[in-house]
Design a protein around this motif. Structure first.
Motif, PDB file in Angstrom:
ATOM      1  N   ARG A  43       0.832  -1.208   0.000  1.00  0.00           N
ATOM      2  CA  ARG A  43       0.000   0.000   0.000  1.00  0.00           C
ATOM      3  C   ARG A  43       0.862   1.251   0.000  1.00  0.00           C
ATOM      4  O   ARG A  43       0.585   2.222  -0.708  1.00  0.00           O
ATOM      5  N   LEU A  44       1.959   1.242   0.770  1.00  0.00           N
ATOM      6  CA  LEU A  44       2.861   2.394   0.807  1.00  0.00           C
ATOM      7  C   LEU A  44       3.565   2.581  -0.549  1.00  0.00           C
ATOM      8  O   LEU A  44       3.697   3.697  -1.047  1.00  0.00           O
ATOM      9  N   ARG A  45       4.006   1.466  -1.159  1.00  0.00           N
ATOM     10  CA  ARG A  45       4.631   1.541  -2.492  1.00  0.00           C
ATOM     11  C   ARG A  45       3.652   2.115  -3.514  1.00  0.00           C
ATOM     12  O   ARG A  45       4.012   2.946  -4.345  1.00  0.00           O
ATOM     13  N   LEU A  46       2.396   1.662  -3.442  1.00  0.00           N
ATOM     14  CA  LEU A  46       1.379   2.161  -4.353  1.00  0.00           C
ATOM     15  C   LEU A  46       1.142   3.655  -4.123  1.00  0.00           C
ATOM     16  O   LEU A  46       1.058   4.432  -5.077  1.00  0.00           O
ATOM     17  N   ALA A  47       1.063   4.062  -2.863  1.00  0.00           N
ATOM     18  CA  ALA A  47       0.867   5.492  -2.555  1.00  0.00           C
ATOM     19  C   ALA A  47       2.019   6.321  -3.113  1.00  0.00           C
ATOM     20  O   ALA A  47       1.790   7.378  -3.721  1.00  0.00           O
ATOM     21  N   LEU A  48       3.236   5.866  -2.942  1.00  0.00           N
ATOM     22  CA  LEU A  48       4.391   6.599  -3.471  1.00  0.00           C
ATOM     23  C   LEU A  48       4.368   6.657  -4.998  1.00  0.00           C
ATOM     24  O   LEU A  48       4.687   7.688  -5.588  1.00  0.00           O
ATOM     25  N   ALA A  49       3.984   5.555  -5.629  1.00  0.00           N
ATOM     26  CA  ALA A  49       3.905   5.542  -7.095  1.00  0.00           C
ATOM     27  C   ALA A  49       2.854   6.539  -7.584  1.00  0.00           C
ATOM     28  O   ALA A  49       3.081   7.266  -8.561  1.00  0.00           O
ATOM     29  N   LEU A  50       1.730   6.597  -6.917  1.00  0.00           N
ATOM     30  CA  LEU A  50       0.675   7.529  -7.316  1.00  0.00           C
ATOM     31  C   LEU A  50       1.067   8.974  -7.031  1.00  0.00           C
ATOM     32  O   LEU A  50       0.842   9.859  -7.865  1.00  0.00           O
ATOM     33  N   ILE A  51       1.644   9.215  -5.881  1.00  0.00           N
ATOM     34  CA  ILE A  51       2.060  10.577  -5.531  1.00  0.00           C
ATOM     35  C   ILE A  51       3.167  11.062  -6.467  1.00  0.00           C
ATOM     36  O   ILE A  51       3.180  12.224  -6.871  1.00  0.00           O
ATOM     37  N   ALA A  52       4.074  10.167  -6.846  1.00  0.00           N
ATOM     38  CA  ALA A  52       5.129  10.545  -7.793  1.00  0.00           C
ATOM     39  C   ALA A  52       4.537  11.024  -9.116  1.00  0.00           C
ATOM     40  O   ALA A  52       5.104  11.882  -9.785  1.00  0.00           O
ATOM     41  N   ARG A  53       3.360  10.506  -9.465  1.00  0.00           N
ATOM     42  CA  ARG A  53       2.678  10.900 -10.701  1.00  0.00           C
ATOM     43  C   ARG A  53       1.694  12.049 -10.465  1.00  0.00           C
ATOM     44  O   ARG A  53       0.872  12.337 -11.310  1.00  0.00           O
ATOM     45  N   ARG A  54       1.784  12.669  -9.282  1.00  0.00           N
ATOM     46  CA  ARG A  54       0.964  13.823  -8.907  1.00  0.00           C
ATOM     47  C   ARG A  54      -0.541  13.538  -8.935  1.00  0.00           C
ATOM     48  O   ARG A  54      -1.357  14.366  -9.321  1.00  0.00           O
ATOM     49  N   THR A  55      -0.902  12.354  -8.510  1.00  0.00           N
ATOM     50  CA  THR A  55      -2.301  11.958  -8.415  1.00  0.00           C
ATOM     51  C   THR A  55      -2.950  12.679  -7.246  1.00  0.00           C
ATOM     52  O   THR A  55      -2.316  12.882  -6.209  1.00  0.00           O
ATOM     53  N   ARG A  56      -4.210  13.054  -7.407  1.00  0.00           N
ATOM     54  CA  ARG A  56      -4.935  13.702  -6.315  1.00  0.00           C
ATOM     55  C   ARG A  56      -4.958  12.790  -5.101  1.00  0.00           C
ATOM     56  O   ARG A  56      -5.141  11.575  -5.208  1.00  0.00           O
ATOM     57  N   LEU A  57      -4.787  13.386  -3.935  1.00  0.00           N
ATOM     58  CA  LEU A  57      -4.687  12.601  -2.707  1.00  0.00           C
ATOM     59  C   LEU A  57      -5.979  11.871  -2.368  1.00  0.00           C
ATOM     60  O   LEU A  57      -5.935  10.818  -1.729  1.00  0.00           O
ATOM     61  N   SER A  58      -7.114  12.379  -2.801  1.00  0.00           N
ATOM     62  CA  SER A  58      -8.359  11.650  -2.539  1.00  0.00           C
ATOM     63  C   SER A  58      -8.347  10.301  -3.255  1.00  0.00           C
ATOM     64  O   SER A  58      -8.842   9.308  -2.720  1.00  0.00           O
ATOM     65  N   ILE A  59      -7.749  10.239  -4.435  1.00  0.00           N
ATOM     66  CA  ILE A  59      -7.618   8.969  -5.149  1.00  0.00           C
ATOM     67  C   ILE A  59      -6.614   8.073  -4.438  1.00  0.00           C
ATOM     68  O   ILE A  59      -6.865   6.879  -4.242  1.00  0.00           O
ATOM     69  N   VAL A  60      -5.477   8.646  -4.037  1.00  0.00           N
ATOM     70  CA  VAL A  60      -4.451   7.864  -3.349  1.00  0.00           C
ATOM     71  C   VAL A  60      -5.032   7.271  -2.067  1.00  0.00           C
ATOM     72  O   VAL A  60      -4.840   6.084  -1.769  1.00  0.00           O
ATOM     73  N   HIS A  61      -5.773   8.071  -1.323  1.00  0.00           N
ATOM     74  CA  HIS A  61      -6.401   7.589  -0.091  1.00  0.00           C
ATOM     75  C   HIS A  61      -7.403   6.475  -0.401  1.00  0.00           C
ATOM     76  O   HIS A  61      -7.430   5.440   0.279  1.00  0.00           O
ATOM     77  N   GLN A  62      -8.205   6.659  -1.422  1.00  0.00           N
ATOM     78  CA  GLN A  62      -9.205   5.652  -1.789  1.00  0.00           C
ATOM     79  C   GLN A  62      -8.551   4.338  -2.190  1.00  0.00           C
ATOM     80  O   GLN A  62      -9.035   3.271  -1.854  1.00  0.00           O
ATOM     81  N   GLU A  63      -7.433   4.420  -2.894  1.00  0.00           N
ATOM     82  CA  GLU A  63      -6.763   3.212  -3.383  1.00  0.00           C
ATOM     83  C   GLU A  63      -5.907   2.522  -2.332  1.00  0.00           C
ATOM     84  O   GLU A  63      -5.678   1.319  -2.428  1.00  0.00           O
ATOM     85  N   THR A  64      -5.413   3.281  -1.330  1.00  0.00           N
ATOM     86  CA  THR A  64      -4.466   2.701  -0.371  1.00  0.00           C
ATOM     87  C   THR A  64      -4.987   2.635   1.055  1.00  0.00           C
ATOM     88  O   THR A  64      -4.429   1.913   1.873  1.00  0.00           O
ATOM     89  N   ASP A  65      -5.971   3.432   1.380  1.00  0.00           N
ATOM     90  CA  ASP A  65      -6.517   3.533   2.738  1.00  0.00           C
ATOM     91  C   ASP A  65      -5.483   4.067   3.738  1.00  0.00           C
ATOM     92  O   ASP A  65      -5.588   3.850   4.933  1.00  0.00           O
ATOM     93  N   ILE A  66      -4.478   4.771   3.239  1.00  0.00           N
ATOM     94  CA  ILE A  66      -3.494   5.423   4.109  1.00  0.00           C
ATOM     95  C   ILE A  66      -4.104   6.753   4.547  1.00  0.00           C
ATOM     96  O   ILE A  66      -4.722   7.453   3.737  1.00  0.00           O
ATOM     97  N   PRO A  67      -3.948   7.146   5.817  1.00  0.00           N
ATOM     98  CA  PRO A  67      -4.545   8.402   6.300  1.00  0.00           C
ATOM     99  C   PRO A  67      -4.102   9.604   5.461  1.00  0.00           C
ATOM    100  O   PRO A  67      -2.946   9.706   5.029  1.00  0.00           O
ATOM    101  N   ARG A  68      -5.026  10.522   5.265  1.00  0.00           N
ATOM    102  CA  ARG A  68      -4.770  11.692   4.426  1.00  0.00           C
ATOM    103  C   ARG A  68      -3.628  12.562   4.949  1.00  0.00           C
ATOM    104  O   ARG A  68      -2.875  13.125   4.156  1.00  0.00           O
ATOM    105  N   ASP A  69      -3.494  12.673   6.275  1.00  0.00           N
ATOM    106  CA  ASP A  69      -2.394  13.477   6.828  1.00  0.00           C
ATOM    107  C   ASP A  69      -1.049  12.900   6.406  1.00  0.00           C
ATOM    108  O   ASP A  69      -0.124  13.639   6.043  1.00  0.00           O
TER     109      ASP A  69
END
Length: 185
Positions: A12-38
């Motif tokens: 989940r953390l690897r996926l979050a980093l991959a999405l954030i590296a591509r400047r994906t909106r955090l609401s999508i990253v949160h939905q896909e990984t369930d990592i807290p928004r903060d």
């Protein structure tokens, strides 16, 4: 057995980093990984040096397709996404069950490699296109003139016609005329 939850957490953390590296909106990253928004906001700031963009996601991705060129890019993405989704459904992803987001990332990266600077689709728009394809809000149709497959969104801004043929017409050409020129060469 305790190793499995740890592997899933790292995935989940690897996926979050991959999405954030591509400047994906955090609401999508949160939905896909369930990592807290903060935590996601902190990761975004650390990775990019700026705050993450905010605002609502487009409820319908078709409204975000504002030009025929963008419709062509979205069509290329949709075709590529569909192919990656089929292959990942057969093989899984890094030993874990395949999820649509992995196909979205692969298709986004392939489109970037194919189009380079001409790629006009950001990761957020790619995610909404993939979502719309999965829910039926968008479909792929075949053009009877040029025979390509193109993306049609139920709530799109354009008529239900082929974007390439529309671009040809705006340039004073037709798909049939271009085929005739090709045959003569």
């Amino acid at each position: 057995m305790p190793a499995r939850p740890m592997l899933e957490k790292h995935a989940r953390l690897r996926l979050a980093l991959a999405l954030i590296a591509r400047r994906t909106r955090l609401s999508i990253v949160h939905q896909e990984t369930d990592i807290p928004r903060d935590a996601l906001r902190a990761l975004y700031r650390e990775l990019h040096g700026t705050s993450a963009p905010s605002g609502q996601l487009p409820s319908a991705g078709g409204a975000a397709i504002t030009t025929r060129q963008l419709q062509v890019c979205a069509s290329l993405f949709a075709l590529t996404y569909r192919q990656f989704r089929r292959s990942q459904c057969r093989s899984g992803h890094n030993g874990l069950p395949a999820r649509p987001i992995h196909a979205v990332i692969s298709a986004h990266d392939a489109l970037g490699a194919l189009l380079g600077a001409d790629n006009r689709l950001d990761m957020t728009l790619c995610w909404t296109r993939a979502r719309d394809l999965r829910t039926g809000a968008a479909t792929l149709q075949r053009c009877p003139d040029c025979e390509i497959r193109f993306l049609i969104a139920r709530d799109g801004r354009f008529a239900q016609g082929c974007p390439l043929c529309a671009l040809y017409r705006s340039a004073g050409l037709s798909a049939r005329a271009l085929r005739l020129l090709d045959e003569r060469s």
